[in-house]
Scaffold this active site. Structure first.
Site, PDB file in Angstrom:
ATOM      1  N   GLU A  97       0.837  -1.206   0.000  1.00 39.29           N
ATOM      2  CA  GLU A  97       0.000   0.000   0.000  1.00 39.29           C
ATOM      3  C   GLU A  97       0.867   1.250   0.000  1.00 39.29           C
ATOM      4  O   GLU A  97       1.881   1.302   0.693  1.00 39.29           O
ATOM      5  CB  GLU A  97      -0.895  -0.034   1.244  1.00 39.29           C
ATOM      6  CG  GLU A  97      -1.895   1.090   1.335  1.00 39.29           C
ATOM      7  CD  GLU A  97      -2.878   0.913   2.497  1.00 39.29           C
ATOM      8  OE1 GLU A  97      -3.300  -0.223   2.794  1.00 39.29           O
ATOM      9  OE2 GLU A  97      -3.212   1.932   3.120  1.00 39.29           O
ATOM     10  N   ASP A  99       0.194   5.274   0.584  1.00 34.46           N
ATOM     11  CA  ASP A  99      -0.899   5.963   1.238  1.00 34.46           C
ATOM     12  C   ASP A  99      -0.713   7.463   1.442  1.00 34.46           C
ATOM     13  O   ASP A  99       0.268   7.880   2.042  1.00 34.46           O
ATOM     14  CB  ASP A  99      -0.913   5.381   2.667  1.00 34.46           C
ATOM     15  CG  ASP A  99      -2.243   4.954   3.128  1.00 34.46           C
ATOM     16  OD1 ASP A  99      -3.222   5.238   2.461  1.00 34.46           O
ATOM     17  OD2 ASP A  99      -2.274   4.325   4.205  1.00 34.46           O
ATOM     18  N   GLU A 101      -3.081  10.393   3.364  1.00 35.24           N
ATOM     19  CA  GLU A 101      -4.333  10.690   4.056  1.00 35.24           C
ATOM     20  C   GLU A 101      -4.249  12.131   4.532  1.00 35.24           C
ATOM     21  O   GLU A 101      -3.233  12.541   5.096  1.00 35.24           O
ATOM     22  CB  GLU A 101      -4.543   9.768   5.266  1.00 35.24           C
ATOM     23  CG  GLU A 101      -5.086   8.418   4.871  1.00 35.24           C
ATOM     24  CD  GLU A 101      -5.234   7.460   6.043  1.00 35.24           C
ATOM     25  OE1 GLU A 101      -4.710   7.747   7.137  1.00 35.24           O
ATOM     26  OE2 GLU A 101      -5.879   6.429   5.860  1.00 35.24           O
TER      27      GLU A 101
END
Ligand SMILES: *[C@@H]1O[C@H](CO)[C@@H](O)[C@H](O)[C@H]1NC(C)=O
Ligand SMILES: *[C@@H]1O[C@H](CO)[C@@H](O)[C@H](O)[C@H]1NC(C)=O
Ligand SMILES: *[C@@H]1O[C@H](CO)[C@@H](O)[C@H](O)[C@H]1NC(C)=O
Ligand SMILES: *[C@@H]1O[C@H](CO)[C@@H](O)[C@H](O)[C@H]1NC(C)=O
Ligand SMILES: *[C@@H]1O[C@H](CO)[C@@H](O)[C@H](O)[C@H]1NC(C)=O
Length: 273
Positions: A97, A99, A101
């Site tokens: 993953e 990522d 955010e």
């Protein structure tokens, strides 16, 4: 027919596919159906969150290596407690993953850009940053370059994080699992803003994050991308290095590599190589 042959030809000599901003042909809605707004014939879209639901989308295809630029305008105003996620992920418990955010905040207080990276199920590689602009006033590019040698997270062309392939030192590198591109907007009241101290003010709903001009060059497991210059990039050049150091020095607020509670003896190998 001619187009089909051209495509087959291009794949054959090692070029990636091009994905451009068209929601309808490139994405599916994952959850919160009526909370996704598709505008301008799919050129722009918005994820919304209110007290009944958030929303999430995912790419129709899976990629094995990609260079992706996505322009995002984050939830404006009082966005405390909201989380806008934008990430690549494979399936399964040994997943990979990459990522981004974005943790919202009260009006005028800074967003946190939270990043993480999982390789074969191992994460705990958080780095967090403030941004050097107001990410709610306008669209900005949030980009991922992922090739067999390195992963670069960038914002408006400024690299903010690099993860190198150091498999030779025993650190797993994401390279054998295809990933899907996701984005979602959700209720992160229990942790996002000042560690959960500030919750979502639902009277300010709906919260809206806007997207446009996705520009992606992607490889799939069946395609060979070796003819693309981004695919063979193995290091930052010196001007990119300088920009990275500038961001780390002025805007980085958390780095797992410096977490001596987690790593009392020495940080993980990727932190020093
Ligand atoms: C938002 O999340 C918080 C913390 O998990 C939870 O207590 C609250 O009920 C949620 N609110 C809504 C409307 O989903
Ligand atoms: C959700 O928001 C709507 C509109 O603001 C409001 O009427 C409703 O009471 C809220 N529901 C809950 C469970 O808070
Ligand atoms: C490929 O990924 C799987 C996880 O699905 C992992 O268990 C395996 O060790 C990986 N193989 C190589 C050669 O990296
Ligand atoms: C954002 O990315 C697009 C597409 O790759 C590019 O044309 C544009 O110049 C970029 N904008 C910024 C501010 O970096
Ligand atoms: C929100 O603002 C506070 C106060 O300036 C700051 O400490 C915090 O890092 C900001 N961001 C988040 C997501 O909590």
């Amino acid at each position: 027919m001619a187009l089909l042959f051209l495509c087959l030809f291009l794949i054959h000599i090692g070029f990636s596919h091009h994905v451009s901003a068209d929601f309808n042909s490139d994405f599916d809605i994952m959850w919160g159906n009526d909370h996704v707004r598709i505008l301008d014939n799919g050129q722009q879209w918005q994820l919304t969150l209110d007290n009944s639901s958030g929303s999430g989308i995912q790419s129709k295809s899976e990629y094995l290596f990609a260079k992706i630029d996505m322009q995002i305008k984050l939830v404006p105003g009082n966005s405390a407690g909201t989380v806008t996620g934008y990430y690549l992920s494979s399936q399964g418990d040994k997943h990979d993953e990459i990522d981004f955010e974005f943790l919202g905040n009260l009006s005028g207080d800074p967003y946190i850009m939270h990043t993480n990276l999982f390789s074969q199920g191992k994460g705990n590689r958080e780095q967090q940053f403030y941004l050097w602009f107001d990410p709610t006033a306008d669209f900005h590019n949030y980009s991922v370059l992922w090739n067999p040698q390195l992963i670069v997270f960038s914002v408006d062309g400024t690299p903010v994080r690099v993860f190198k392939n150091i498999e030779n030192l025993g650190v797993a590198y994401p390279k054998n699992q295809s990933m899907t591109l996701y984005s979602s907007l959700w209720n992160g009241s229990d942790w996002a803003t000042r560690g959960g101290a500030v919750k979502i003010d639902w009277s300010k709903a709906p919260f809206v994050a806007s997207y446009q001009n996705l520009n992606a060059q992607v490889c799939t497991s069946s395609s060979d991308c070796s003819a693309n210059s981004w695919y063979s990039k193995a290091a930052l050049d010196s001007s990119e290095q300088q920009k990275l150091q500038w961001v780390r020095k002025k805007y980085m607020i958390y780095d797992y590599c410096s977490n001596t509670k987690w790593f009392p003896l020495a940080p993980p190998a990727e932190c020093t190589h």
